[in-house]
Design an enzyme around this catalytic site. Structure first.
Site, PDB file in Angstrom:
ATOM      1  N   THR A 184     -19.175   9.153  39.365  1.00 19.51           N
ATOM      2  CA  THR A 184     -20.392   9.650  39.948  1.00 19.51           C
ATOM      3  C   THR A 184     -21.202   8.593  40.705  1.00 19.51           C
ATOM      4  O   THR A 184     -21.418   7.585  39.952  1.00 19.51           O
ATOM      5  CB  THR A 184     -21.130  10.641  39.312  1.00 19.51           C
ATOM      6  OG1 THR A 184     -22.404  11.283  40.012  1.00 19.51           O
ATOM      7  CG2 THR A 184     -22.010   9.886  38.016  1.00 19.51           C
ATOM      8  N   HIS A 215     -18.025   8.516  21.761  1.00 20.35           N
ATOM      9  CA  HIS A 215     -17.861   7.377  20.616  1.00 20.35           C
ATOM     10  C   HIS A 215     -16.730   8.016  19.804  1.00 20.35           C
ATOM     11  O   HIS A 215     -16.153   7.102  19.040  1.00 20.35           O
ATOM     12  CB  HIS A 215     -18.917   7.043  20.063  1.00 20.35           C
ATOM     13  CG  HIS A 215     -19.058   5.774  19.671  1.00 20.35           C
ATOM     14  ND1 HIS A 215     -18.017   4.951  19.489  1.00 20.35           N
ATOM     15  CD2 HIS A 215     -20.476   4.931  19.365  1.00 20.35           C
ATOM     16  CE1 HIS A 215     -18.483   3.615  18.957  1.00 20.35           C
ATOM     17  NE2 HIS A 215     -19.757   3.745  18.809  1.00 20.35           N
TER      18      HIS A 215
END
Length: 412
Positions: A331, A383
């Site tokens: 983006t 994560h």
């Protein structure tokens, strides 16, 4: 002859849709292939056109109602138009001719988009049949074709609640001037879906973001040196920055397969291909069309495809298949002036790269201070799947390739 107007066949990923706008009413004359209704889904707005010349005889599903795939939403009378409607249409046509002898012929969707964007249709050249103006023509309208601003309507009367607000402000010693107008509108189906996905991402992933900065001077010099030749050699395709970042990301994804993976239940799915989703902003929200097998695309193909995505996204012409899937996202908030941000994951993808504005900053280079065009990069990642070490090294790999573009070609 009566014809049933049905909703389009939705893909498996789309459960239902909503009637957004009826462009024609029962008894109103309709030409073959003329837009009669917009159907909004979670991802795109689908247009349903008239199957023949005639008129709507009955609207079964009104605006705002939920519909299923292939459900009957209206009935159409082929070749039949109410006499009163024909007279009314003729009167409107006469009035339009009197207003402008050179009035542009445009589809209803093009007129609607032109009204939203303030584009003067008389200054737009149509590319459709018989010079008809299409949505794409409005999107591609040259600068300066905007219609003159209409005089501002008189403000509506202040709502009853505004009196109590004014009284409270007066008691507190605050001067209140002018009207305090509020407008409440329902969220569109697309905006609801975007909100749901963002909340799911925030609540269902262990998202973390790592940052770095990249010297854009080498890419800018390369671009300035070859952009004219590049555009000439590739049929007008412009050489931008996004192509370099897509190619750098593809190479980095090869080195760090966990960044290109996704979680499915208790399994990790490693993808042996790089389908890069590129975020494109539209008036109705952000969409992410996918560059399929970006690892096999040339720089020119990447740039041309992204440009095509952007144009068709503004015109509402992207298909659901083009926005489904993807293994990694990019983006670019820099086009809107963003200096730094934390992009949110596009589930089920495990990572997203955020680009930002290029700003000249003093940097220490070999013991000297130099002014360099710098860009902050952000990598948000899940994560649960990607360790911090891999995320940092992945972002450093992109930084190294952008600062030395030859590495992209040589895969170093």
């Amino acid at each position: 002859m009566t014809i049933e107007i049905k909703a389009p066949t939705f893909p498996e990923s789309v459960q239902d849709g909503t009637i957004a706008t009826w462009h024609k009413q029962p008894g109103e004359a309709v030409s073959r292939d003329e837009l009669i209704v917009d159907i909004e889904t979670d991802k795109v707005v689908l247009e349903v056109v008239a199957p023949a010349d005639g008129s709507l005889s009955e609207i079964i599903k009104g605006e705002g109602e939920t519909i299923l795939s292939n459900e009957v939403i209206a009935k159409f009378a082929a070749g039949e138009v109410a006499a009163s409607t024909e007279a009314h249409t003729a009167a409107e046509a006469d009035q339009a001719v009197e207003t402008s002898a050179n009035a542009a012929v445009a589809s209803p969707s093009a007129r609607k988009l032109a009204e939203e964007k303030g584009v003067d249709l008389s200054a737009v050249k149509g590319s459709g049949k018989d010079g008809r103006i299409t949505k794409e023509d409005v999107v591609n309208a040259p600068a300066g074709s905007s219609a003159p601003a209409a005089p501002q309507a008189a403000p509506a009367a202040a709502p009853q609640s505004a009196q109590s607000i004014t009284a409270a402000a007066a008691a507190a010693g605050v001067a209140v001037t002018g009207e305090r107008i509020e407008k409440r509108v329902p969220m569109t189906r697309m905006r609801k879906r975007i909100a749901e996905r963002l909340m799911d991402t925030c609540q269902g992933t262990a998202m973390l973001t790592t940052f770095n900065e990249v010297n854009m001077a080498p890419v800018m010099e390369l671009r300035n040196k070859y952009k004219a030749q590049f555009e000439k050699s590739h049929d007008g395709t412009r050489l931008g920055f996004m192509g370099f970042f897509v190619k750098a990301a593809v190479e980095a994804l090869r080195r760090f397969p966990a960044v290109n993976a996704s979680i499915d239940g208790d399994d990790i799915v490693y993808h042996g291909y790089q389908d890069v989703s590129v975020a494109v902003s539209t008036d109705k929200g952000l969409v992410v069309p996918v560059l399929r097998n970006a690892e096999n695309m040339s720089l020119a193909t990447v740039e041309n495809t992204i440009r095509d995505f952007g144009m068709r996204a503004q015109a509402g012409k992207l298909t659901m298949e083009e926005m489904t899937g993807g293994t990694f996202s990019i983006t670019n908030g820099g086009v809107f002036g963003s200096l730094m941000s934390t992009p949110i994951l596009n589930q089920p993808q495990a990572a997203i790269l955020g680009m930002h504005s290029i700003k000249e900053r003093p940097m220490a280079v070999d013991g000297e201070v130099k002014i360099l065009p710098m860009m902050y990069l952000a990598l948000s990642y899940d994560h649960r799947l990607i360790d911090g070490k891999d995320a940092v090294q992945f972002l450093v790999a992109i930084k190294d390739m952008i600062e030395d573009p030859a590495r992209i070609l040589l895969e170093l």
